[in-house]
Design a protein around this motif. Structure first.
Motif, mmCIF file in Angstrom:
data_model
loop_
_atom_site.group_PDB
_atom_site.id
_atom_site.type_symbol
_atom_site.label_atom_id
_atom_site.label_comp_id
_atom_site.label_asym_id
_atom_site.label_seq_id
_atom_site.Cartn_x
_atom_site.Cartn_y
_atom_site.Cartn_z
ATOM 1 N N PRO A 10 0.803 -1.225 0.000
ATOM 2 C CA PRO A 10 0.000 0.000 0.000
ATOM 3 C C PRO A 10 0.835 1.275 0.000
ATOM 4 O O PRO A 10 0.363 2.318 -0.449
ATOM 5 N N GLY A 14 -1.803 1.450 -3.158
ATOM 6 C CA GLY A 14 -2.850 0.694 -2.491
ATOM 7 C C GLY A 14 -4.231 1.145 -2.923
ATOM 8 O O GLY A 14 -4.379 2.042 -3.762
ATOM 9 N N GLU A 16 -6.220 2.937 -1.411
ATOM 10 C CA GLU A 16 -6.414 4.367 -1.108
ATOM 11 C C GLU A 16 -5.968 5.252 -2.271
ATOM 12 O O GLU A 16 -6.560 6.292 -2.523
ATOM 13 N N HIS A 53 -3.372 -6.017 -0.190
ATOM 14 C CA HIS A 53 -2.241 -5.330 0.443
ATOM 15 C C HIS A 53 -1.308 -6.364 1.068
ATOM 16 O O HIS A 53 -1.740 -7.208 1.856
#
Length: 151
Positions: A10, A14, A16, A53
């Motif tokens: 991540p 990742g 996000e 992840h």
């Protein structure tokens, strides 16, 4: 439509990162394993992909992205400044490929590997087999549903 799982750190890229740019695609490049590369070559636009992840504090399936551009020559193989540069690869016969992925959704919770390993129906999933290091792998429809059922 096929299903896939890709492993990532991540801190590198990742779920996000995909969520921050939901309308933009991100190149999935830097894969330097022949079997994983061959799986990249099988990915088609519209295929769904789990983001997994790894090599971090919280390991597991984190979200879903979609293939928005099928395999094309990975530009990092030609970039001498890139950690993924491959001096044996030539533009007229590239060795490595990339695909473009786009955010679909973050799962309600991260699904840890320890929860996936004992689940019936996942025993053939390469992710749960001991010693598997592939960063790209296929996921059957039934395996996909089992994993989603854990979210």
């Amino acid at each position: 439509m096929a299903k896939w799982l890709v492993k990532t750190e991540p801190s590198e890229c990742g779920i996000e990162d995909f969520a921050r740019a939901p309308r933009q695609s991100i190149p999935w490049d830097g894969v330097r394993n022949y079997q994983a590369r061959n799986f990249l070559r099988e990915m088609k636009e519209g295929d769904e992909v789990f983001i997994y992840h790894s090599s971090c504090k919280h390991i597991g399936v984190a979200g879903i992205v979609e293939v928005v551009k099928s395999a094309y020559p990975d530009p990092t193989q030609f970039d001498e400044r890139s950690p993924y540069h491959d001096p044996k690869s030539a533009p007229d016969s590239p060795r490595w490929d990339a695909v473009d992925l786009k955010y679909v959704r973050t799962l309600p919770r991260l699904i840890p590997l320890d929860e996936l390993k004992p689940l019936p129906g996942l025993e053939n999933l390469p992710l749960v087999r001991k010693g598997n290091r592939l960063s790209v792998m296929p996921v059957s429809e039934s395996e996909w549903q089992i994993i989603l059922g854990q979210a």
